[in-house]
Design a protein around this motif. Structure first.
Motif, short mmCIF file in Angstrom:
data_model
loop_
_atom_site.label_atom_id
_atom_site.label_comp_id
_atom_site.label_asym_id
_atom_site.label_seq_id
_atom_site.Cartn_x
_atom_site.Cartn_y
_atom_site.Cartn_z
N ASN A 12 0.81 -1.22 0.00
CA ASN A 12 0.00 0.00 0.00
C ASN A 12 0.85 1.26 0.00
O ASN A 12 0.37 2.33 0.39
N THR A 64 -14.48 -5.26 5.64
CA THR A 64 -13.99 -5.18 4.27
C THR A 64 -15.14 -5.40 3.31
O THR A 64 -15.99 -6.28 3.54
N LEU A 124 -14.89 -5.64 -0.59
CA LEU A 124 -14.16 -5.66 -1.85
C LEU A 124 -14.60 -6.88 -2.64
O LEU A 124 -13.89 -7.89 -2.71
N ASP A 181 -3.60 -1.11 6.54
CA ASP A 181 -4.44 -1.93 5.64
C ASP A 181 -5.83 -1.31 5.63
O ASP A 181 -6.72 -1.68 6.39
N TYR A 182 -6.01 -0.36 4.72
CA TYR A 182 -7.27 0.39 4.66
C TYR A 182 -8.41 -0.48 4.18
O TYR A 182 -9.55 -0.34 4.63
N GLY A 183 -8.14 -1.40 3.27
CA GLY A 183 -9.20 -2.23 2.70
C GLY A 183 -9.88 -3.12 3.71
O GLY A 183 -11.00 -3.55 3.48
N GLU A 184 -9.21 -3.38 4.85
CA GLU A 184 -9.81 -4.20 5.89
C GLU A 184 -10.19 -3.38 7.12
O GLU A 184 -10.58 -3.94 8.15
N SER A 185 -10.03 -2.07 7.04
CA SER A 185 -10.51 -1.12 8.07
C SER A 185 -9.82 -1.26 9.42
O SER A 185 -10.32 -0.71 10.40
N ILE A 210 -5.05 3.26 -0.68
CA ILE A 210 -6.38 2.66 -0.53
C ILE A 210 -6.70 1.85 -1.78
O ILE A 210 -6.72 2.39 -2.89
N VAL A 211 -6.95 0.59 -1.61
CA VAL A 211 -7.27 -0.28 -2.74
C VAL A 211 -8.58 0.20 -3.37
O VAL A 211 -9.50 0.65 -2.66
N SER A 212 -8.68 0.10 -4.68
CA SER A 212 -9.87 0.57 -5.39
C SER A 212 -11.12 -0.11 -4.85
O SER A 212 -11.18 -1.33 -4.72
N ALA A 271 -12.37 0.60 -1.81
CA ALA A 271 -12.43 0.82 -0.37
C ALA A 271 -12.60 2.29 0.00
O ALA A 271 -12.90 2.61 1.15
#
Length: 421
Positions: free
Chosen positions: A32, A212, A214, A251-255, A266-268, A270
């Motif tokens: 990330n 998450t 996604l 790890d933004y995608g998993e909060s 930030i993964v697309s 999220a």
């Protein structure tokens, strides 16, 4: 027969004596960090140090084109800031590791002053990698000595115990209640692993949250995390493991990030549940808990008195759940089944005191004892600003609670976090 003095010298030089100091790390997703600068790394390290974190576990994948460059920057920044690092090889996310590449990554940094070592051996960890077990002896031959503390949680403790000749300790990616209905995370699993590894160091996972959504990665769930940040740190003081690893810094995608939000990380997909949802204030309580963990007792001085608090910004039934399930197996039904509509507050004080918690100007005053205490104020139909007052300090939360459905069209199960300092 050896003399007492010679035994003491031997103990002082043994690997076990080198492991005596307890350490806390935060799991850092190198995947990330696209475009991250040396200054960005330095700022994150300084924030982590201010929270009493000892180092980062650098989650590295085999296919990140920028990964090696970012590892170089991380070690450079850590050397300048007296901070410790070790590589955690992600063996599940993407691509395949081979012995030569793993060895190359280790050799590139093993002599850095920032490399965390135990008994002179560089620490190395993993995220999974159960198909790589037999290859670690080859890695060691190519790198010299290693201190291997892998996460092979999918094996379970009993199977892991059959590989104690390969490992130096165990890390277990198990920081959340694993049931699919509301549950409090217990230490049962930790104790099973500690028993199975027969005196080797245990690295205990601690996390504040897990949401998450996604679908492109077949990920759409929420774990029961309402009081997890408090519960899990309380458990750390009960267990007193050799090491603690916080999941995660970024790890933004998993909060479950506790570091600052960097948009490029930030993964697309999220963005809709991460943007404007800061978690930095979860670090507020770390200096206390880390001091207590290292001292082996909760009876330590609170370094900064005040409070931290977190909440979701809408009631759970304000609109659709986005097909998010309670637990990743989904058998617990909708995620609404494992969350409470409440503001959660952790106070930290060196004397008994009181804390006032309000939503839109209405709420309750709680009496709280010396030390650290969790209190909870249900939404109960209230909307507006969240305000917490304790020890002469007042803080307003990062966002209002509303009865409006988010623009995404579904409930955001991520939390916002505030503190009085």
């Amino acid at each position: 027969m050896r003399s007492i003095s010679s035994l003491l010298v031997a103990l002082a030089l043994s690997p076990m004596s080198a492991m005596a100091a307890r350490e806390v790390f935060a799991h850092y997703m190198v995947g990330n960090t696209y475009g991250q600068t040396l200054d960005d790394w330095a700022k994150d390290i300084q924030l982590a140090k201010a929270a009493s974190i000892d180092g980062f576990a650098l989650n590295a994948g085999p296919t990140d084109s920028y990964g090696e460059e970012q590892l170089d920057l991380a070690y450079q920044a850590a050397e300048a800031n007296n901070f410790k690092l070790f590589i955690s090889f992600d063996m599940l996310c993407c691509g395949t590791w081979d012995v030569s590449t793993v060895a190359k990554f280790i050799n590139a940094h093993k002599d850095s002053s920032a490399q965390f070592k135990v008994g002179g051996k560089p620490m190395v960890s993993t995220f999974e990698g159960t198909n790589f077990v037999s290859q670690w002896s080859e890695v060691e031959s190519s790198t010299g000595q290693l201190f291997l503390v892998p996460d092979w949680a999918s094996m379970g403790p009993q199977t892991f115990a059959t590989h104690l000749d390969v490992v130096d300790g165990a890390f277990v990616w198990d920081a959340w209640p694993l049931g699919t209905t509301p549950a409090t995370k217990t230490t049962d699993s930790d104790n099973q692993w500690i028993s199975a590894i027969n005196g080797k160091p245990y690295m205990m996972a601690v996390s504040p949250w897990f949401y998450t959504r996604l679908p492109q990665y077949s990920k759409n769930w929420n774990w029961d995390s309402d009081t997890l940040w408090f519960d899990r740190w309380e458990s750390v003081i009960d267990v007193l493991p050799q090491y603690v690893e916080i999941i995660t810094w970024n790890d933004y995608g998993e909060s479950h990030y506790i570091g600052p939000i960097r948009s490029q990380g930030i993964v697309s997909g999220a963005e809709v549940y991460v943007n404007n949802m800061p978690h930095d204030a979860w670090r507020f309580i770390l200096p206390y808990y880390i001091a207590a963990y290292k001292a082996g007792t909760r009876d330590v001085t609170v370094p900064t008195e005040g409070a931290m608090f977190w909440y979701r910004t809408t009631p759970k039934a304000v609109c659709g759940d986005g097909s998010t399930t309670c637990g990743n197996a989904g058998t617990g039904g909708s995620a609404v089944n494992c969350v409470r509509d409440s503001v959660f507050v952790v106070t930290a004080s060196n004397t008994a005191t009181s804390v006032e918690v309000t939503i839109g100007g209405q709420g309750k005053t709680f009496s709280v004892p010396k030390g650290v205490k969790l209190v909870e104020l249900p939404f109960s139909g209230r909307v507006g600003d969240v305000v917490v007052k304790v020890n002469g300090k007042t803080a307003t939360g990062p966002a209002k609670i509303t009865n409006s459905c988010p623009s995404s069209g579904y409930v955001n199960f991520n939390a916002v976090v505030g503190s009085t300092s």
